[in-house]
Design an enzyme around this catalytic site. Structure first.
Site, PDB file in Angstrom:
ATOM      1  N   GLY A 229     -12.244  -7.640  -0.369  1.00 46.13           N
ATOM      2  CA  GLY A 229     -13.536  -7.407   0.268  1.00 46.13           C
ATOM      3  C   GLY A 229     -14.422  -8.644   0.269  1.00 46.13           C
ATOM      4  O   GLY A 229     -15.565  -8.587   0.728  1.00 46.13           O
TER       5      GLY A 229
ATOM      6  N   ARG B 186      -9.174 -14.339   5.386  1.00 43.04           N
ATOM      7  CA  ARG B 186      -9.655 -15.120   6.530  1.00 43.04           C
ATOM      8  C   ARG B 186     -10.560 -16.273   6.147  1.00 43.04           C
ATOM      9  O   ARG B 186     -10.518 -17.326   6.766  1.00 43.04           O
ATOM     10  CB  ARG B 186     -10.357 -14.177   7.526  1.00 43.04           C
ATOM     11  CG  ARG B 186      -9.383 -13.264   8.246  1.00 43.04           C
ATOM     12  CD  ARG B 186     -10.062 -12.072   8.915  1.00 43.04           C
ATOM     13  NE  ARG B 186     -10.313 -10.980   7.962  1.00 43.04           N
ATOM     14  CZ  ARG B 186     -10.756  -9.761   8.298  1.00 43.04           C
ATOM     15  NH1 ARG B 186     -11.006  -9.488   9.570  1.00 43.04           N
ATOM     16  NH2 ARG B 186     -10.942  -8.823   7.398  1.00 43.04           N
TER      17      ARG B 186
ATOM     18  N   LYS C  19       0.854  -1.206   0.000  1.00 39.69           N
ATOM     19  CA  LYS C  19       0.000   0.000   0.000  1.00 39.69           C
ATOM     20  C   LYS C  19       0.882   1.246   0.000  1.00 39.69           C
ATOM     21  O   LYS C  19       0.692   2.180   0.793  1.00 39.69           O
ATOM     22  CB  LYS C  19      -0.944   0.023   1.204  1.00 39.69           C
ATOM     23  CG  LYS C  19      -2.003  -1.074   1.211  1.00 39.69           C
ATOM     24  CD  LYS C  19      -3.212  -0.744   0.393  1.00 39.69           C
ATOM     25  CE  LYS C  19      -4.385  -1.694   0.571  1.00 39.69           C
ATOM     26  NZ  LYS C  19      -4.134  -3.062   0.938  1.00 39.69           N
ATOM     27  N   LEU C  20       1.854   1.258  -0.894  1.00 40.55           N
ATOM     28  CA  LEU C  20       2.804   2.363  -0.979  1.00 40.55           C
ATOM     29  C   LEU C  20       2.062   3.686  -1.130  1.00 40.55           C
ATOM     30  O   LEU C  20       1.162   3.798  -1.974  1.00 40.55           O
ATOM     31  CB  LEU C  20       3.735   2.164  -2.168  1.00 40.55           C
ATOM     32  CG  LEU C  20       4.684   0.964  -2.087  1.00 40.55           C
ATOM     33  CD1 LEU C  20       5.280   0.668  -3.475  1.00 40.55           C
ATOM     34  CD2 LEU C  20       5.789   1.202  -1.066  1.00 40.55           C
TER      35      LEU C  20
ATOM     36  N   PRO D 254     -18.054 -14.814  -2.650  1.00 41.54           N
ATOM     37  CA  PRO D 254     -17.148 -15.291  -3.695  1.00 41.54           C
ATOM     38  C   PRO D 254     -17.876 -15.281  -5.040  1.00 41.54           C
ATOM     39  O   PRO D 254     -19.018 -15.740  -5.122  1.00 41.54           O
ATOM     40  CB  PRO D 254     -16.811 -16.721  -3.266  1.00 41.54           C
ATOM     41  CG  PRO D 254     -17.013 -16.729  -1.789  1.00 41.54           C
ATOM     42  CD  PRO D 254     -18.157 -15.780  -1.537  1.00 41.54           C
ATOM     43  N   GLY D 255     -17.244 -14.763  -6.037  1.00 41.75           N
ATOM     44  CA  GLY D 255     -17.842 -14.690  -7.372  1.00 41.75           C
ATOM     45  C   GLY D 255     -18.393 -13.315  -7.719  1.00 41.75           C
ATOM     46  O   GLY D 255     -18.403 -12.920  -8.880  1.00 41.75           O
TER      47      GLY D 255
ATOM     48  N   SER E  47     -12.206  -1.189  -0.355  1.00 45.39           N
ATOM     49  CA  SER E  47     -13.389  -1.997  -0.037  1.00 45.39           C
ATOM     50  C   SER E  47     -14.251  -1.461   1.107  1.00 45.39           C
ATOM     51  O   SER E  47     -15.391  -1.875   1.273  1.00 45.39           O
ATOM     52  CB  SER E  47     -12.953  -3.430   0.299  1.00 45.39           C
ATOM     53  OG  SER E  47     -11.996  -3.437   1.337  1.00 45.39           O
TER      54      SER E  47
END
Lengths: 223, 223
Positions: free
Chosen positions: B173, B196, B65-66, B181-182, B120
């Protein structure tokens, strides 16, 4: 002895022990040290621990430039919380789900929060400075200990000083990036951040005194 | 075997060796791993080296996350360049004196750049999404390998997909933050980032297959 309003920026990646004796020699006359991400990744948390003993009461800032969702910023801050007095986070990530969570943890841990309100490079004009009204609005709501505003653009410091009463202004960009020691303090900053001009000098103590005197003259003019 | 369009996010700070055997077991079916700042500060660069051997050809992203001036972003990236395929930087630091320098070094080192275009959490609406036009304009100029756009706001992914042809979209997110998912792949993303929901599962391989199948169904619908 009175400390100069200087914060020494450390971004070394060599993890050389000599840095601690250097830090120890200048620590009685500077206000603080700021340690960047390159040093934290290269040298680990042990570096902060050793710097703390070398710092003779000067404050320590973890310059994490936090810019993530709340969970990740809190987790990152939890790693350094026992070794530093303050952390730096970006205002740009916004409040909800980000800075709100960070502010809660920072209070709980009795740390100081410093929010980036504007940066020292030209690209800061593209987004940060273009949004300065809203950035300062968010800073006012969150009431951090301090903000970052650039020594390279004194007009931004002046505006922050007028609009945010009681918030400390910490200014990078002195030395290698073009601002002269004293410029930021004269414009209303509370601390100037200097890195290479002190740590890269053959006589770091002399360089710190010289920059510190310039900054102190500006402080005196403002009183 | 075909890899699912999943990137597994690692933000652990325990530096537990067990993680490498877990990574090794799921690495043949996922596209990549993303390692965050908490892990890099806690576990050091040796972690990336070990993960590289466990990754079985899945790509590695340093989620730095520069968000700094060019010099500091280049220095930070130089630390990880031999162990990862890509790094993540924030678009909002702007081009001049920041991303221009990073892009030069990234090309020289044959790395991939992923720019954050939107995040997110809800706070992303306060600045990032409010500036989305200009952010996407900068992304178009800099032509990075990929951008980050949130699975939690599919309408942002759709817009990025329409406006930026040929740029990979990487979407965080999914799972703990609320997207299924998807969802992101259906909206036009190329990869979904899951942390997680896979690493915290009792059956990480099973969780990866389940999420991967959902993502693959969306890919198939889009073809």
């Amino acid at each position: 002895m009175r400390r100069y309003p200087l914060i020494v920026a450390i971004d070394e990646t060599s993890c050389d022990k000599a840095l601690f004796s250097l830090a120890s020699s200048i620590s009685p006359i500077v206000s603080g040290f700021k340690v960047g991400i390159p040093t934290l990744i290269s040298c680990g948390l042990g570096f902060l621990k050793e710097l703390r003993s070398a710092a003779n009461g000067a404050f320590l800032i973890a310059d994490l430039k936090l810019a993530d969702i709340g969970d990740v910023m809190v987790k990152t801050t939890s790693l350094v919380k026992d070794y530093v007095d303050a952390v730096i986070a970006h205002a740009f990530v916004g409040r909800e789900g980000a800075l709100d969570a960070l502010v809660d943890s920072i209070r709980k841990w009795d740390l100081k929060l410093i929010l980036v309100a504007s940066m020292s490079h030209a690209g800061s004009l593209e987004f940060y400075d273009a949004d300065l009204d809203r950035v300062l609005g968010l800073v006012r709501e969150l009431a951090p200990w301090g903000v970052v505003a650039p020594a390279t653009r004194p007009e931004v410091i002046k505006r922050v000083r007028i609009e945010l009463d009681g918030v400390k202004i910490v200014s990078p960009g002195v030395g290698a990036q073009g601002a002269r020691p004293g410029d930021a303090i004269c414009a209303g900053a509370d601390y100037e951040i200097i890195g290479r001009a002190i740590l890269g000098s053959k006589d770091p103590l002399g360089a710190a005194v010289q920059a510190g005197e310039a900054a102190s003259r500006c402080q005196a003019q403002r009183l």
